[in-house]
Design a protein around this motif. Structure first.
Motif, PDB file in Angstrom:
ATOM      1  N   ARG A 128       8.933   5.190   0.139  1.00 55.14           N
ATOM      2  CA  ARG A 128       8.477   6.446  -0.455  1.00 55.14           C
ATOM      3  C   ARG A 128       9.635   7.134  -1.182  1.00 55.14           C
ATOM      4  O   ARG A 128       9.475   7.639  -2.293  1.00 55.14           O
ATOM      5  CB  ARG A 128       7.903   7.357   0.632  1.00 55.14           C
ATOM      6  CG  ARG A 128       7.096   8.512   0.101  1.00 55.14           C
ATOM      7  CD  ARG A 128       6.372   9.287   1.209  1.00 55.14           C
ATOM      8  NE  ARG A 128       5.519   8.427   2.011  1.00 55.14           N
ATOM      9  CZ  ARG A 128       5.795   8.033   3.276  1.00 55.14           C
ATOM     10  NH1 ARG A 128       6.873   8.429   3.887  1.00 55.14           N
ATOM     11  NH2 ARG A 128       4.973   7.232   3.932  1.00 55.14           N
ATOM     12  N   ALA A 153       0.713   9.623  -5.385  1.00 53.16           N
ATOM     13  CA  ALA A 153       0.811  10.981  -4.850  1.00 53.16           C
ATOM     14  C   ALA A 153       1.679  11.876  -5.740  1.00 53.16           C
ATOM     15  O   ALA A 153       1.659  13.097  -5.591  1.00 53.16           O
ATOM     16  CB  ALA A 153       1.381  10.947  -3.431  1.00 53.16           C
ATOM     17  N   ARG A 161      -1.704   4.240 -13.086  1.00 53.82           N
ATOM     18  CA  ARG A 161      -1.529   2.897 -12.526  1.00 53.82           C
ATOM     19  C   ARG A 161      -2.267   1.934 -13.429  1.00 53.82           C
ATOM     20  O   ARG A 161      -3.426   2.179 -13.779  1.00 53.82           O
ATOM     21  CB  ARG A 161      -2.106   2.834 -11.113  1.00 53.82           C
ATOM     22  CG  ARG A 161      -1.926   1.493 -10.432  1.00 53.82           C
ATOM     23  CD  ARG A 161      -2.710   1.511  -9.096  1.00 53.82           C
ATOM     24  NE  ARG A 161      -2.359   0.446  -8.206  1.00 53.82           N
ATOM     25  CZ  ARG A 161      -2.834  -0.795  -8.260  1.00 53.82           C
ATOM     26  NH1 ARG A 161      -3.696  -1.144  -9.218  1.00 53.82           N
ATOM     27  NH2 ARG A 161      -2.471  -1.703  -7.374  1.00 53.82           N
ATOM     28  N   ARG A 174       0.834  -1.208   0.000  1.00 50.81           N
ATOM     29  CA  ARG A 174       0.000   0.000   0.000  1.00 50.81           C
ATOM     30  C   ARG A 174       0.871   1.261   0.000  1.00 50.81           C
ATOM     31  O   ARG A 174       0.536   2.263  -0.614  1.00 50.81           O
ATOM     32  CB  ARG A 174      -0.939  -0.017   1.189  1.00 50.81           C
ATOM     33  CG  ARG A 174      -1.873   1.148   1.207  1.00 50.81           C
ATOM     34  CD  ARG A 174      -2.841   1.057   2.355  1.00 50.81           C
ATOM     35  NE  ARG A 174      -3.688   2.226   2.321  1.00 50.81           N
ATOM     36  CZ  ARG A 174      -4.916   2.233   2.726  1.00 50.81           C
ATOM     37  NH1 ARG A 174      -5.467   1.149   3.222  1.00 50.81           N
ATOM     38  NH2 ARG A 174      -5.624   3.346   2.678  1.00 50.81           N
ATOM     39  N   ASP A 175       2.020   1.205   0.699  1.00 49.99           N
ATOM     40  CA  ASP A 175       2.924   2.360   0.709  1.00 49.99           C
ATOM     41  C   ASP A 175       3.446   2.665  -0.691  1.00 49.99           C
ATOM     42  O   ASP A 175       3.581   3.834  -1.062  1.00 49.99           O
ATOM     43  CB  ASP A 175       4.099   2.113   1.666  1.00 49.99           C
ATOM     44  CG  ASP A 175       3.666   2.056   3.109  1.00 49.99           C
ATOM     45  OD1 ASP A 175       2.861   2.910   3.537  1.00 49.99           O
ATOM     46  OD2 ASP A 175       4.123   1.140   3.815  1.00 49.99           O
ATOM     47  N   SER A 185      -6.848  -0.549 -10.315  1.00 50.75           N
ATOM     48  CA  SER A 185      -6.906  -1.033  -8.929  1.00 50.75           C
ATOM     49  C   SER A 185      -6.702  -2.540  -8.938  1.00 50.75           C
ATOM     50  O   SER A 185      -6.931  -3.206  -9.937  1.00 50.75           O
ATOM     51  CB  SER A 185      -8.238  -0.668  -8.272  1.00 50.75           C
ATOM     52  OG  SER A 185      -9.297  -1.327  -8.912  1.00 50.75           O
ATOM     53  N   ASP A 195       1.892   1.981  -3.526  1.00 50.21           N
ATOM     54  CA  ASP A 195       0.750   2.514  -4.256  1.00 50.21           C
ATOM     55  C   ASP A 195       0.507   3.980  -3.888  1.00 50.21           C
ATOM     56  O   ASP A 195       0.369   4.829  -4.765  1.00 50.21           O
ATOM     57  CB  ASP A 195      -0.484   1.660  -3.937  1.00 50.21           C
ATOM     58  CG  ASP A 195      -1.546   1.742  -5.002  1.00 50.21           C
ATOM     59  OD1 ASP A 195      -1.243   1.475  -6.177  1.00 50.21           O
ATOM     60  OD2 ASP A 195      -2.701   2.068  -4.647  1.00 50.21           O
ATOM     61  N   GLU A 196       0.468   4.270  -2.608  1.00 51.21           N
ATOM     62  CA  GLU A 196       0.204   5.640  -2.158  1.00 51.21           C
ATOM     63  C   GLU A 196       1.317   6.593  -2.585  1.00 51.21           C
ATOM     64  O   GLU A 196       1.045   7.710  -3.028  1.00 51.21           O
ATOM     65  CB  GLU A 196       0.018   5.673  -0.645  1.00 51.21           C
ATOM     66  CG  GLU A 196      -1.284   5.043  -0.204  1.00 51.21           C
ATOM     67  CD  GLU A 196      -1.439   4.967   1.313  1.00 51.21           C
ATOM     68  OE1 GLU A 196      -0.502   5.365   2.052  1.00 51.21           O
ATOM     69  OE2 GLU A 196      -2.504   4.497   1.760  1.00 51.21           O
TER      70      GLU A 196
END
Length: 137
Positions: free
Chosen positions: A112, A18, A24, A10-11, A28, A13-14
């Motif tokens: 990140r 951002a 993407r 999830r990190d 989903s 993806d986020e």
């Protein structure tokens, strides 16, 4: 003092979504690829025989790929305790590999940073300049 949180998918993806003008695929779910202006900077790779478990010989099914600079690649894969690796297939390509199962060896902040650096390598210069200027106080 609390310990930094281990990274998750999830990190990735986020962090990717951002960043400016990222797409993407698929939108989903699934094993995603992230691109900026059609240039892929991070993706979940399908199993290939060039990346395999040394114990079983079976292809890894959970390889993640991140674009990077040649200098970053050398530093990331050069550390024997690092979860980052490469294969002969990736010789000459500025990218590093990571197994999803090793994602927890990194912090969310480290992931990140790697995702942002991958984006910076592939994004158009105008867009990278605008993004970096927007981060200045």
């Amino acid at each position: 003092m609390s310990r930094p949180r281990a990274a998750t998918l999830r990190d990735i993806d986020e962090a990717a979504l951002a960043l400016p003008e990222v797409t993407r695929d698929p939108a989903s779910g699934g094993r995603p690829a992230y691109a900026v202006h059609g240039a892929t900077f991070a993706f979940a790779r399908e199993p290939r025989k060039d990346a395999h478990d040394p114990q079983t010989g079976e292809p890894y099914e959970d390889v993640l790929v991140f674009r990077c600079t040649a200098e970053d690649k050398e530093a990331m894969v050069g550390d024997p305790d690092s979860p980052w690796f490469t294969t002969p297939h990736w010789n000459g390509y500025n990218a590093v590999l990571l197994l999803e199962r090793d994602l927890g060896r990194l912090t969310a902040d480290e992931v990140r940073e790697v995702v942002t650096d991958a984006w910076l390598v592939r994004a158009p210069k105008r867009l990278t300049r605008q993004h970096l200027e927007s981060l200045q106080p």
